[in-house]
Write an enzyme that holds these catalytic residues in place. Structure first.
Site, PDB file in Angstrom:
ATOM      1  N   ARG A  73       0.855  -1.187   0.000  1.00 32.02           N
ATOM      2  CA  ARG A  73       0.000   0.000   0.000  1.00 32.02           C
ATOM      3  C   ARG A  73       0.889   1.234   0.000  1.00 32.02           C
ATOM      4  O   ARG A  73       1.779   1.357   0.839  1.00 32.02           O
ATOM      5  CB  ARG A  73      -0.892  -0.014   1.239  1.00 32.02           C
ATOM      6  CG  ARG A  73      -1.806   1.182   1.324  1.00 32.02           C
ATOM      7  CD  ARG A  73      -2.831   1.038   2.447  1.00 32.02           C
ATOM      8  NE  ARG A  73      -3.605   2.258   2.528  1.00 32.02           N
ATOM      9  CZ  ARG A  73      -3.612   3.083   3.565  1.00 32.02           C
ATOM     10  NH1 ARG A  73      -2.933   2.801   4.645  1.00 32.02           N
ATOM     11  NH2 ARG A  73      -4.314   4.190   3.524  1.00 32.02           N
ATOM     12  N   HIS A 105      -2.732  11.420   0.949  1.00 32.33           N
ATOM     13  CA  HIS A 105      -2.388  11.196   2.344  1.00 32.33           C
ATOM     14  C   HIS A 105      -1.883  12.525   2.926  1.00 32.33           C
ATOM     15  O   HIS A 105      -0.683  12.738   3.056  1.00 32.33           O
ATOM     16  CB  HIS A 105      -1.329  10.109   2.464  1.00 32.33           C
ATOM     17  CG  HIS A 105      -1.065   9.703   3.879  1.00 32.33           C
ATOM     18  ND1 HIS A 105      -0.908   8.403   4.263  1.00 32.33           N
ATOM     19  CD2 HIS A 105      -0.958  10.419   5.014  1.00 32.33           C
ATOM     20  CE1 HIS A 105      -0.702   8.349   5.582  1.00 32.33           C
ATOM     21  NE2 HIS A 105      -0.717   9.561   6.048  1.00 32.33           N
ATOM     22  N   GLU A 140      -7.162   8.723   6.069  1.00 31.85           N
ATOM     23  CA  GLU A 140      -7.407   9.408   7.341  1.00 31.85           C
ATOM     24  C   GLU A 140      -7.786  10.880   7.182  1.00 31.85           C
ATOM     25  O   GLU A 140      -7.197  11.755   7.837  1.00 31.85           O
ATOM     26  CB  GLU A 140      -6.194   9.286   8.268  1.00 31.85           C
ATOM     27  CG  GLU A 140      -5.855   7.846   8.608  1.00 31.85           C
ATOM     28  CD  GLU A 140      -4.824   7.729   9.731  1.00 31.85           C
ATOM     29  OE1 GLU A 140      -4.233   8.745  10.134  1.00 31.85           O
ATOM     30  OE2 GLU A 140      -4.642   6.593  10.211  1.00 31.85           O
ATOM     31  N   ASN A 175      -7.899   1.959   9.432  1.00 24.29           N
ATOM     32  CA  ASN A 175      -6.607   2.070  10.113  1.00 24.29           C
ATOM     33  C   ASN A 175      -6.882   1.974  11.606  1.00 24.29           C
ATOM     34  O   ASN A 175      -7.423   2.901  12.201  1.00 24.29           O
ATOM     35  CB  ASN A 175      -5.942   3.418   9.827  1.00 24.29           C
ATOM     36  CG  ASN A 175      -5.438   3.532   8.399  1.00 24.29           C
ATOM     37  OD1 ASN A 175      -5.548   2.588   7.619  1.00 24.29           O
ATOM     38  ND2 ASN A 175      -4.890   4.680   8.063  1.00 24.29           N
ATOM     39  N   TYR A 235      -5.436   1.119  15.461  1.00 25.81           N
ATOM     40  CA  TYR A 235      -4.291   0.925  16.351  1.00 25.81           C
ATOM     41  C   TYR A 235      -4.698   0.744  17.803  1.00 25.81           C
ATOM     42  O   TYR A 235      -4.059   0.018  18.541  1.00 25.81           O
ATOM     43  CB  TYR A 235      -3.363   2.149  16.298  1.00 25.81           C
ATOM     44  CG  TYR A 235      -2.645   2.349  14.986  1.00 25.81           C
ATOM     45  CD1 TYR A 235      -1.371   1.812  14.790  1.00 25.81           C
ATOM     46  CD2 TYR A 235      -3.212   3.073  13.954  1.00 25.81           C
ATOM     47  CE1 TYR A 235      -0.692   2.007  13.599  1.00 25.81           C
ATOM     48  CE2 TYR A 235      -2.545   3.278  12.757  1.00 25.81           C
ATOM     49  CZ  TYR A 235      -1.284   2.740  12.581  1.00 25.81           C
ATOM     50  OH  TYR A 235      -0.621   2.936  11.395  1.00 25.81           O
ATOM     51  N   GLU A 264      -4.184  -0.256   8.012  1.00 22.60           N
ATOM     52  CA  GLU A 264      -3.015  -0.020   8.879  1.00 22.60           C
ATOM     53  C   GLU A 264      -3.281  -0.657  10.226  1.00 22.60           C
ATOM     54  O   GLU A 264      -4.391  -0.601  10.750  1.00 22.60           O
ATOM     55  CB  GLU A 264      -2.752   1.473   9.134  1.00 22.60           C
ATOM     56  CG  GLU A 264      -2.226   2.238   7.965  1.00 22.60           C
ATOM     57  CD  GLU A 264      -1.975   3.723   8.289  1.00 22.60           C
ATOM     58  OE1 GLU A 264      -1.759   4.072   9.473  1.00 22.60           O
ATOM     59  OE2 GLU A 264      -2.017   4.524   7.339  1.00 22.60           O
TER      60      GLU A 264
END
Ligand SMILES: *[C@@H]1O[C@H](CO)[C@@H](O)[C@H](O)[C@H]1NC(C)=O
Ligand SMILES: *[C@@H]1O[C@H](CO)[C@@H](O)[C@H](O)[C@H]1NC(C)=O
Ligand SMILES: *[C@@H]1O[C@H](CO)[C@@H](O)[C@H](O)[C@H]1NC(C)=O
Length: 486
Positions: A73, A118, A164, A302, A304, A375
């Protein structure tokens, strides 16, 4: 769609790994300009060179190949392909760079998974008309997207419009920590944190719609690819097990994620936001609603970490600058105790079960739209005082990846349509405001020599990918339930 099981790292103009910030007739991006303002980046660094992936991409593809990943990616730098947006020419050197990269990936059987934006834009768009605050950007973004579909779409089958944007918009226009530094708190000099984030988001949503519409009408049938959007997806737990905090956690998810996904998928901002923001939320005109009908093919997640949400609607609290509209405090601490083990990234605690809950939330709210985990990864702190051998022995990252993949597999067993997973990231890189003080890579990068060295996690991930229990590339989706990682 085919199964992909993947790794993620970054190709990026300034901000992540690409470097070569003025080479090949690339123009300055907003992040090139921003990172030169003293005090903006933690270690005073910038990404002029970063990992020099621009020159070392073949070496990096060898690393991917040796790991056994089947997809990569990366994002395309707008200012490399169109140095002046739609106000100038297409830059043939920029097109050539991405062509070489894509061809080299395909030669190794690695599928390119490409992000159009991005955070970075040509600085000229900021200077000329105020970028995301101006609806002109929709046309500019559509133009950029079409240049990319035309140049690369014969070989690129996975597109995401934005990475994002929820982080970009809040950083740029609410807290002001990202370019263009707009906010209206103590020391802010320009902006309106109560209004501008919603205008910028509106233009992002309609820019996505513009690009998706162009792709559907002119390219998708012939090129046979798919298009989605990627959001930074924290999971939120109620601070206390009481209705007010449960509602606060629901609100936090809506203000973070449904903010973008509800309009794209259902054509309206989420009720949770409309109720609180009223007329501060823009509305979609009939023509804009028509454009939104192009929707998306997949959601990029994404994920985390998990935070607590504590209500401030029913019991007043000190809201701080970033969560005022939400009427909730988002925190990783309760009574001084962290929600999970801390990592070097301040708000990233290790809370593996958040992965399952996050994916199930998307499954329920969006009718099991296909998802990619775009991610997931673990930050190590980095400084002169930490020896390289300790950074190479990244047992924390191995534990993190193993437990989050377990959690993901639980969601998949419950029927969530997850099509692939990318680790963030292949190599250590420039980490936005943190500069080079955080390391997310499976490979360690020595920034004086640019040498890449595998960490323990690289060995682990390679074994994981070769394990008979792991999903292999291009497996038909029917067999996904029998071949989950455990
Ligand atoms: C960059 O653009 C200029 C014209 O603006 C051209 O003369 C030069 O050859 C270009 N550089 C490269 C590397 O193509
Ligand atoms: C605003 O700037 C002053 C002076 O530089 C500083 O002391 C204060 O902490 C700043 N406030 C915020 C919220 O950043
Ligand atoms: C790696 O770290 C673990 C603890 O996290 C320790 O037990 C082990 O001995 C270390 N290995 C090396 C080679 O330093």
């Amino acid at each position: 769609m085919k199964w992909l099981f993947l790794i993620y790292s970054f190709v990026y103009c300034l901000c992540k790994i690409e470097g070569a910030y003025l080479e090949g007739n690339k123009s300055l991006s907003n992040w090139d300009v921003f990172s030169r303002i003293p005090g903006k980046i933690k270690d005073g660094s910038n990404a002029d060179v970063a990992d020099d992936h621009y020159h070392l991409y073949l070496e990096d593809i060898e690393l991917m190949d040796s790991l056994g990943v089947n997809s990569y990616r990366f994002s395309i730098s707008w200012s490399r392909v169109l140095p002046r947006g739609r106000f100038g020419e297409i830059n043939p050197v920029g097109i050539q760079f991405y062509n070489k990269l894509i061809d080299a990936l395909l030669l190794k059987g690695i599928t390119p998974f490409v992000t159009l934006n991005h955070y970075d834009i040509p600085q000229e768009l900021e200077d000329r008309y105020g970028a995301w605050l101006n609806k002109q950007i929709q046309e500019d973004f559509g133009y950029f997207a079409e240049v990319c579909f035309k140049a690369f779409g014969d070989r690129v089958k996975y597109w995401t419009t934005f990475n994002e944007p929820n982080v970009m918009v809040n950083g740029g226009y609410r807290t002001g920590i990202y370019p263009p530094n707009h906010c209206s708190y103590d020391n802010c000099t320009a902006g309106d944190s109560a209004i501008e984030p919603y205008i910028a988001a509106h233009n992002v949503i309609l820019s996505h719609a513009t690009a998706a519409d162009i792709y559907r009408r002119k390219y998708q049938v012939n090129q046979g690819g798919s298009i989605g959007i990627v959001l930074c997806s924290y999971w939120y737990e109620p601070y206390d097990d009481v209705p007010a905090d449960q509602w606060a956690a629901q609100r936090a998810l809506a203000f973070d994620l449904a903010w973008f996904l509800d309009p794209i998928i259902y054509g309206e901002y989420p009720p949770e936001m409309r109720e609180i923001l009223g007329l501060r939320l823009p509305t979609f005109s009939p023509e804009e609603k028509k454009k939104l009908e192009s929707k998306l093919d997949f959601i990029g997640v994404n994920h985390y970490s998990t935070l607590y949400a504590k209500d401030c609607m029913f019991s007043p609290c000190n809201l701080g600058t970033s969560n005022g509209d939400l009427l909730a405090v988002l925190t990783g601490l309760r009574g001084g105790l962290p929600i999970g083990s801390p990592t070097a990234m301040p708000t990233f605690y290790v809370v593996p079960q958040g992965m399952e809950k996050m994916v199930m939330y998307f499954k329920e709210r969006y009718n099991n739209t296909p998802m990619f985990i775009t991610e997931n990864g673990y930050a190590q702190g980095s400084s002169d005082k930490i020896p390289m051998k300790d950074l190479l022995n990244d047992t924390g990252r191995v534990d993190y990846l193993r437990s989050y993949l377990d959690s993901l597999s639980r969601a998949m067993r419950k029927g969530a349509d997850v099509r692939g997973y990318f680790v963030w990231s292949l190599i250590d890189n420039f980490e936005w405001l943190y500069g080079y003080t955080l390391r997310f890579g499976l490979y360690y990068v020595d920034y004086s020599t640019l040498k890449r060295t595998p960490k323990l996690s690289a060995q682990w991930y390679q074994q994981f990918l070769h394990s008979p229990k792991t999903l292999k590339k291009q497996m038909p989706s029917e067999s996904k339930l029998q071949h989950l990682p455990s």
